[in-house]
Design a protein around this motif. Structure first.
Motif, short mmCIF file in Angstrom:
data_model
loop_
_atom_site.label_atom_id
_atom_site.label_comp_id
_atom_site.label_asym_id
_atom_site.label_seq_id
_atom_site.Cartn_x
_atom_site.Cartn_y
_atom_site.Cartn_z
N GLU A 250 0.82 -1.21 0.00
CA GLU A 250 0.00 0.00 0.00
C GLU A 250 0.86 1.26 0.00
O GLU A 250 0.49 2.27 -0.60
N GLN B 104 -1.62 -8.67 -7.71
CA GLN B 104 -3.00 -8.58 -7.24
C GLN B 104 -3.94 -9.34 -8.18
O GLN B 104 -3.63 -9.54 -9.36
N ASN C 192 -7.55 -1.32 -4.54
CA ASN C 192 -7.44 -1.49 -3.09
C ASN C 192 -7.02 -2.93 -2.78
O ASN C 192 -6.77 -3.72 -3.70
N ARG C 193 -6.96 -3.28 -1.51
CA ARG C 193 -6.49 -4.62 -1.12
C ARG C 193 -7.38 -5.73 -1.66
O ARG C 193 -6.92 -6.86 -1.86
N ARG C 194 -8.65 -5.40 -1.89
CA ARG C 194 -9.60 -6.41 -2.37
C ARG C 194 -9.65 -6.50 -3.89
O ARG C 194 -10.49 -7.21 -4.45
#
Length: 303
Positions: free
Chosen positions: A134, A203, A216-218
Motif C-alpha cells: 500500500e 494482485q 485497493n487490497r480487495r
C-alpha cells in the motif's frame, strides 16, 4: 431497488413534464438526490424514509460535502437540487414539512487555493512507508496528483491502457467526459512503474476492475473517500498542520509551474480548464514573497 426509487422516478417525470427542464439539468438534480441517499446508506449506514428526513440530517449531509472538499459552487447546486426535490415531495403530499426550507447556499467567491511548498510535498511523500504494498501504491498516487495535477476522479478512473510508458504521457478523462493528454513527471513515471511491475502484478483484480490502475487490497477500484484518507494520513505523518486535501496537490502543481515561469496556456491545457480565467487564479504570489521583494528592492525597504 432503493426505498427512494419510486419517488426519484416520480421526481424525474415531474422535472421533465411539468418543469420542462433540459435532460442535463434533470440528470444533475437526480444525481444530487442520489448523493443524499448514498450519504445515509454508506456514510451514516442507515436506511431512512423520506418522511423522516430532518433539517439536521440535511445539515449533516452538507457538512460532509464540505469536509469532502466539494466546491461552494457544487454545494450551491446540490442544495438547489435538493430543495426542488423536497418541494416536489411536499406537492405530492409525501411529506408534511420541507426539511430544506431554511437552507442557504454557500456564498460564492473566488478563493485563492491553498498550496504546499515543494519541501512540504517532499516531506509528505518521503514519509510514506514504502516497505508495504500500500505504501508503494500511495507514493505513486501522490506523485500523480502533484506531478500531473490530476483531479481525484481523474486519478481513480485511470486504466492501464491510458498510460503511454515510452512517451511519458497519460490520457485523462476529465469533467464533461472530455479527454486530454498530460505529461507524467519523471518521479511519477518511476514510482508508477514500481507499483505496476512489483505490486499490482501480484494482485487479483475483481471482475470489472481488471484494467483499473489503482486497486485497493480487495482488487477493486479505489474510491474518492479512500484517496482523501491516504492524503490525510500522509500529511499527519509528515507533521504538517495545514488543512490539506487531494486537490491541494493539484493546486500546488499549477502554482509551482506558474511561479517558475510556465506559460499560462500550457498550464490551462494540463489542468483541463475550459476557460483561461479559471487558470489565472494561479498567478497569485505568496504574500511572504511579495514582502521579501519590497524589502529587497524598494528604497524604503532597503532603508
Amino acid at each position: 431497488m432503493s426505498i427512494w426509487s419510486s419517488y426519484i422516478n416520480g421526481f424525474k417525470a415531474y422535472l421533465q413534464l411539468e418543469r420542462s427542464l433540459s435532460d442535463n439539468t434533470v440528470e444533475n438534480y437526480l444525481r444530487d438526490v442520489v448523493k443524499l441517499e448514498r450519504y445515509f446508506n454508506e456514510v451514516m449506514d442507515i436506511e431512512i424514509s423520506l418522511t423522516k428526513v430532518t433539517y439536521a440530517d440535511i445539515q449533516g449531509f452538507l457538512k460532509w460535502l464540505h469536509d469532502m472538499e466539494f466546491a461552494p459552487s457544487s454545494q450551491a447546486r446540490i442544495i438547489s437540487g435538493l430543495k426542488t426535490f423536497f418541494e416536489y415531495l411536499l406537492l405530492e403530499n409525501v411529506i408534511q414539512k420541507n426539511p430544506t426550507e431554511l437552507l442557504e447556499a454557500p456564498k460564492l467567491g473566488r478563493k485563492l487555493p491553498d498550496t504546499l511548498s515543494y519541501e512540504e510535498i517532499e516531506a509528505i511523500i518521503g514519509g510514506i512507508d514504502r516497505s508495504t504494498p500500500e505504501g508503494e501504491r500511495n507514493v505513486a498516487i501522490l506523485e500523480m496528483l502533484y506531478g500531473s495535477g490530476l483531479r481525484v476522479s481523474e486519478l481513480t478512473n485511470i486504466s492501464l491502457q491510458d498510460i503511454y510508458w515510452e512517451e511519458g504521457f497519460l490520457r485523462v478523462t476529465g469533467k464533461g467526459n472530455k479527454q486530454r493528454i498530460v505529461p507524467i513527471s519523471s518521479d511519477g513515471l518511476k514510482h508508477l512503474k514500481i507499483y505496476v511491475n512489483e505490486i499490482r502484478v501480484h494482485q487479483d483484480p475483481k471482475p470489472g476492475h481488471e484494467h483499473v490502475l489503482f486497486l485497493n487490497r480487495r482488487g477493486k477500484q479505489l474510491t474518492r473517500v479512500m484517496i482523501f484518507t491516504i492524503v490525510k494520513d500522509a500529511v499527519e505523518k509528515a507533521g504538517i498542520r495545514k488543512r490539506i486535501s487531494p486537490h491541494t496537490f493539484r493546486h500546488s502543481f499549477a502554482t509551482h509551474l506558474v511561479e517558475n515561469g510556465a506559460d499560462l496556456r500550457a498550464v490551462q491545457e494540463m489542468l483541463g480548464h475550459v476557460s483561461i480565467t479559471t487558470t489565472e487564479v494561479y498567478t497569485h504570489l505568496d504574500r511572504k514573497y511579495l514582502k521579501e521583494v519590497i524589502d529587497r528592492y524598494h528604497p524604503i525597504g532597503k532603508k
